[in-house]
Write an enzyme that holds these catalytic residues in place. Structure first.
Site, PDB file in Angstrom:
ATOM      1  N   GLU A 202      42.646  66.909  40.920  1.00  0.00           N
ATOM      2  CA  GLU A 202      42.623  68.290  41.271  1.00  0.00           C
ATOM      3  C   GLU A 202      41.728  68.071  42.724  1.00  0.00           C
ATOM      4  OE1 GLU A 202      40.375  69.839  38.448  1.00  0.00           O
ATOM      5  OE2 GLU A 202      40.530  71.965  38.624  1.00  0.00           O
TER       6      GLU A 202
ATOM      7  N   ARG B  48      34.947  58.473  33.427  1.00  0.00           N
ATOM      8  CA  ARG B  48      33.560  58.727  32.045  1.00  0.00           C
ATOM      9  C   ARG B  48      35.158  58.603  31.019  1.00  0.00           C
ATOM     10  NH1 ARG B  48      34.388  64.686  34.008  1.00  0.00           N
ATOM     11  NH2 ARG B  48      35.241  63.542  36.297  1.00  0.00           N
TER      12      ARG B  48
HETATM   13  O1  LIG Z   1      44.211  65.177  35.278  1.00  0.00           O
HETATM   14  P1  LIG Z   1      43.705  64.389  36.528  1.00  0.00           P
HETATM   15  O2  LIG Z   1      43.760  65.688  37.470  1.00  0.00           O
HETATM   16  O3  LIG Z   1      44.118  63.603  36.689  1.00  0.00           O
HETATM   17  O4  LIG Z   1      41.847  64.707  35.949  1.00  0.00           O
HETATM   18  C1  LIG Z   1      41.397  63.678  35.258  1.00  0.00           C
HETATM   19  C2  LIG Z   1      40.406  63.389  36.035  1.00  0.00           C
HETATM   20  O5  LIG Z   1      39.975  62.712  36.989  1.00  0.00           O
HETATM   21  C3  LIG Z   1      38.145  63.434  36.262  1.00  0.00           C
HETATM   22  O6  LIG Z   1      37.757  61.785  36.989  1.00  0.00           O
HETATM   23  P2  LIG Z   1      37.180  60.960  38.545  1.00  0.00           P
HETATM   24  O7  LIG Z   1      38.347  60.724  38.482  1.00  0.00           O
HETATM   25  O8  LIG Z   1      36.700  62.820  38.091  1.00  0.00           O
HETATM   26  O9  LIG Z   1      36.193  60.353  37.745  1.00  0.00           O
HETATM   27  P3  LIG Z   1      35.124  59.890  37.027  1.00  0.00           P
HETATM   28  O10 LIG Z   1      35.399  59.674  35.590  1.00  0.00           O
HETATM   29  O11 LIG Z   1      34.623  58.625  37.741  1.00  0.00           O
HETATM   30  O12 LIG Z   1      33.940  61.429  37.518  1.00  0.00           O
HETATM   31  C4  LIG Z   1      38.138  62.927  34.445  1.00  0.00           C
HETATM   32  O13 LIG Z   1      37.252  61.656  34.301  1.00  0.00           O
HETATM   33  C5  LIG Z   1      39.890  61.842  34.379  1.00  0.00           C
HETATM   34  O14 LIG Z   1      39.808  61.093  34.495  1.00  0.00           O
HETATM   35  N1  LIG Z   2      36.689  71.008  36.290  1.00  0.00           N
HETATM   36  C1  LIG Z   2      37.182  69.450  36.185  1.00  0.00           C
HETATM   37  N2  LIG Z   2      36.297  69.178  35.120  1.00  0.00           N
HETATM   38  C2  LIG Z   2      35.816  67.724  34.765  1.00  0.00           C
HETATM   39  N3  LIG Z   2      36.352  66.377  34.889  1.00  0.00           N
HETATM   40  C3  LIG Z   2      37.844  66.856  35.901  1.00  0.00           C
HETATM   41  N4  LIG Z   2      38.163  66.669  36.263  1.00  0.00           N
HETATM   42  C4  LIG Z   2      39.373  66.719  37.359  1.00  0.00           C
HETATM   43  N5  LIG Z   2      38.974  67.590  36.958  1.00  0.00           N
HETATM   44  C5  LIG Z   2      38.108  67.823  35.845  1.00  0.00           C
END
Ligand SMILES: O=P(O)(O)OC[C@H]1O[C@H](OP(=O)(O)OP(=O)(O)O)[C@H](O)[C@@H]1O
Ligand SMILES: Nc1ncnc2[nH]cnc12
Length: 175
Positions: A100, A63
């Site tokens: 998370e 993302r």
């Molecule tokens: O602060 P944090 O606890 O590390 O979480 C934040 C991260 O989690 C999500 O990515 P995700 O790993 O879900 O991957 P995606 O973008 O491919 O959905 C979001 O896009 C951030 O990169």
């Molecule tokens: N609660 C949340 N919603 C969307 N993106 C996330 N990445 C980590 N935690 C998230």
């Protein structure tokens, strides 16, 4: 942390218990699908770092890519992808981190950043800060200088900002 783009909330869809019970997922796809809101979010992120020189913008898979690439274009900076392990074809530096909802590994090409370059990291969400912290470590391992971390959404209860205490963090809105 001076940005206050609360308008962003009108375009974020909260989804309870996704991807697992107890997590409220902040879905950014309504914002991305709205031409005015998407453009404004990119513009506001750029405004948040108007006072710093940026050589390259690092975007975090997946993302983060969506926001980081247009921010890089606006700044006339280069774009560098940080990807989940195993996706980059050249020699990489790697960091493992906690999420998370799980753990993962991030990688960057070893030749993507040159010593002392000013680097802006951009992602959609700051939650626990594990992803941004791992990315900052990758940038610094290559000799880059992290001049800022810009996110659209900050989930304050998860404490990401404290984990990034040595960095300037700008978020458009906070939950
Ligand atoms: O602060 P944090 O606890 O590390 O979480 C934040 C991260 O989690 C999500 O990515 P995700 O790993 O879900 O991957 P995606 O973008 O491919 O959905 C979001 O896009 C951030 O990169
Ligand atoms: N609660 C949340 N919603 C969307 N993106 C996330 N990445 C980590 N935690 C998230």
């Amino acid at each position: 942390m001076a940005l206050d783009a609360t308008w962003v909330r009108d375009h974020i869809r909260p989804i309870a218990d996704y991807p697992q019970p107890g997590v409220t997922f902040r879905d950014i796809t309504p914002l991305l699908g709205d031409a005015a809101a998407f453009g404004r979010a990119v513009d506001d992120l750029v405004t948040g770092f108007h006072d710093v020189e940026v050589s390259r913008v690092v975007g975090i898979e997946s993302r983060g890519f969506i926001l980081a690439a247009p921010v890089a274009y606006r700044l006339r900076a280069g774009f560098v992808p940080v990807r989940k392990a195993g996706k980059l074809p050249w020699a990489v530096a790697r960091e493992e981190y906690e999420l998370e909802y799980g753990s993962d590994k991030l990688e960057i090409h070893r030749d993507a950043i040159h010593p002392d370059e000013p680097i802006l990291i951009v992602d959609d969400v700051l939650a626990t800060g594990g992803t941004a912290e791992a990315t900052a470590k990758l940038v610094e391992a290559l000799g880059g200088r992290v001049v800022g971390i810009g996110v659209m959404i900050e989930l304050e209860a998860l404490g990401g900002r404290a984990k990034l205490a040595n960095h300037r963090v700008e978020s458009l809105t906070r939950y």
